[in-house]
Scaffold this active site. Structure first.
Site, short mmCIF file in Angstrom:
data_model
loop_
_atom_site.label_atom_id
_atom_site.label_comp_id
_atom_site.label_asym_id
_atom_site.label_seq_id
_atom_site.Cartn_x
_atom_site.Cartn_y
_atom_site.Cartn_z
N LYS A 33 9.39 1.41 15.18
CA LYS A 33 7.77 1.38 15.96
C LYS A 33 8.03 -0.20 16.56
O LYS A 33 6.91 -0.66 15.98
CB LYS A 33 6.81 1.73 14.85
CG LYS A 33 5.44 2.06 15.67
CD LYS A 33 5.54 3.12 16.47
CE LYS A 33 3.91 3.25 16.99
NZ LYS A 33 3.93 4.24 18.02
N ASP A 78 12.34 14.51 5.36
CA ASP A 78 11.74 15.93 4.88
C ASP A 78 11.26 16.61 5.92
O ASP A 78 11.41 17.99 5.70
CB ASP A 78 10.35 15.20 3.91
CG ASP A 78 10.81 15.12 2.54
OD1 ASP A 78 11.97 14.86 2.21
OD2 ASP A 78 9.82 14.81 1.75
N ASP A 127 12.12 8.27 4.87
CA ASP A 127 11.37 9.27 3.77
C ASP A 127 10.90 10.40 4.55
O ASP A 127 10.90 11.37 4.09
CB ASP A 127 10.45 8.34 2.97
CG ASP A 127 9.94 9.15 1.56
OD1 ASP A 127 10.49 10.23 1.38
OD2 ASP A 127 9.30 8.61 0.80
N ASP A 178 6.96 8.26 16.19
CA ASP A 178 5.99 9.24 16.52
C ASP A 178 6.90 10.16 17.46
O ASP A 178 6.78 11.46 17.28
CB ASP A 178 4.79 8.73 17.06
CG ASP A 178 5.05 7.53 18.18
OD1 ASP A 178 5.95 7.01 18.24
OD2 ASP A 178 4.08 7.36 18.77
N TYR A 181 8.29 -0.37 0.26
CA TYR A 181 8.24 0.25 -0.92
C TYR A 181 8.47 -0.94 -1.86
O TYR A 181 8.25 -0.72 -3.24
CB TYR A 181 9.21 1.35 -1.00
CG TYR A 181 9.10 2.57 -0.43
CD1 TYR A 181 7.67 3.05 -0.08
CD2 TYR A 181 9.84 3.76 -0.29
CE1 TYR A 181 7.26 4.22 0.56
CE2 TYR A 181 9.53 4.87 0.40
CZ TYR A 181 8.04 5.06 0.82
OH TYR A 181 8.12 6.34 1.45
#
Length: 358
Positions: free
Chosen positions: A184, A244, A240, A216, A138
């Site tokens: 990852k 959620d 992020d 994943d 970001y």
């Protein structure tokens, strides 16, 4: 005793509605407890753009820096889609300016919330996601976009990883002593680096069980085995997304608070959801996320876990009483839910506070 200084950024659309609810609960739970505070309102996000053209005016930043904690409601919305600076730019800026590098989102499915969860509950679901907040993709440079290609850069330093890792391990020491790093590392160089640095930090916490999961796989485990986790540590982008997802298994985004912290200065407390322009002004927004943010603030910034417990018990009681807004299948208003929680607080306060007045 010095009063607690609390900066209040009331937000946009449903923001002021749920902030009003949170502050009403703060007033109710603080009665006769020895907790005195002063509120400092300041424009932020869309409200600030309307007033000054900037989502984070200098005066607002100074108010926050001078406070002991910051309460923020939901910001943004279509009104400012074409603005030169969007409200969300203020959110990124305040995180940077206050050095809020760690975002903490709890996922707890209480017995009151269990009927609303979209998954089958096989045990005690109570974990926390610790997300790095001020670096990663970001904020990475270079970044560019042409008609033929776009580039974003993922970058992390050893210091950035180590400091948020220590937040996670310190939290685990106060909880169930288990940290899971999500990455990852089979693909990304940054993830391999995270594993190296976090392993070094883990060595300083021999009492904490430390393990890893690919992002994943974690996305599946949050649905299938949420009871297996305690503290989940991860970088900005993965955090992020996963936070959620984790919020959704509780039954409603409208019930989840969050906390953003740095090494010094005030922490920032806010609901995880957006400003919900479609229901603004209808008095049906769920106030629980904002009220729980107040509870988090009392516990973590002001060492008043007793008051936080009163709030959370009162919220669960209201849910059990089926006094809830439409997101939880009810037909009560924001005002009615808030008033019922306050009534429950009044009934619970003597039991929980009598021996804790300071």
């Amino acid at each position: 005793m010095k009063k607690a200084d609390i900066a209040v950024l009331q937000g946009d659309y449903i923001g002021p509605e749920i902030m009003k609810a949170g502050l009403s609960v703060l007033e109710a739970v603080s009665q006769n407890t020895g907790f005195d505070y002063e509120l400092h309102f300041a424009p932020f996000g869309g409200e600030a753009i309307d007033q000054t053209g900037e989502p984070l005016p200098d005066s607002t930043l100074k108010t926050c820096q001078a406070s002991d904690a910051v309460l923020l409601s939901a910001i943004g919305g279509p009104k400012w889609d074409q603005a030169k600076k969007r409200p969300e730019a203020g959110l990124l800026a305040i995180r940077k300016e206050l050095n809020l590098f760690s975002n903490i989102r709890p996922t707890r499915i209480s017995s009151a919330m269990e009927p609303f969860s979209p998954i089958k509950i096989n045990g005690d679901v109570d974990f926390v996601i610790v997300r790095e907040l001020t670096s990663g993709i970001y904020f990475g440079t270079p970044r560019s976009k042409t008609t033929e290609e776009a580039v974003d850069t993922m970058r992390y330093t050893r210091q950035e990883i180590a400091r948020v890792a220590r937040v996670a391990f310190d939290m685990a020491m106060r909880r169930k002593k288990h940290v899971t790093l999500v990455d990852k590392a089979n693909v990304l160089a940054t993830s391999k680096f995270w594993r190296e640095v976090v392993a070094e930090v883990a060595a300083d916490y021999p009492e904490v069980i430390y393990d890893n999961s690919y992002v994943d796989a974690m996305a599946m485990k949050i649905i299938s085995q949420p009871e297996k986790f305690d503290v989940i540590l991860t970088e900005n982008l993965f955090g992020d997304i996963l936070s959620d997802e984790a919020a959704q298994i509780t039954g409603s985004l409208g019930t989840i608070p969050s906390m953003s912290t740095g090494e010094t200065g005030p922490a920032l407390y806010e609901p995880i959801h957006g400003s919900a322009p479609d229901i603004a002004g209808k008095n049906i927004a769920d106030p629980i996320s904002m009220i729980k943010s107040v509870a988090m603030m009392l516990e973590h910034s002001f060492d008043r876990a007793d008051l936080a417990k009163i709030i959370n018990v009162s919220i669960d009681k209201s849910i059990e009483q089926k006094i809830v807004t439409p997101d939880l299948g009810g037909n009560n208003t924001t005002t009615e839910v808030t008033e019922n929680i306050i009534q429950n607080i009044k009934e619970s306060s003597e039991k929980y506070v009598t021996n804790n007045v300071r």
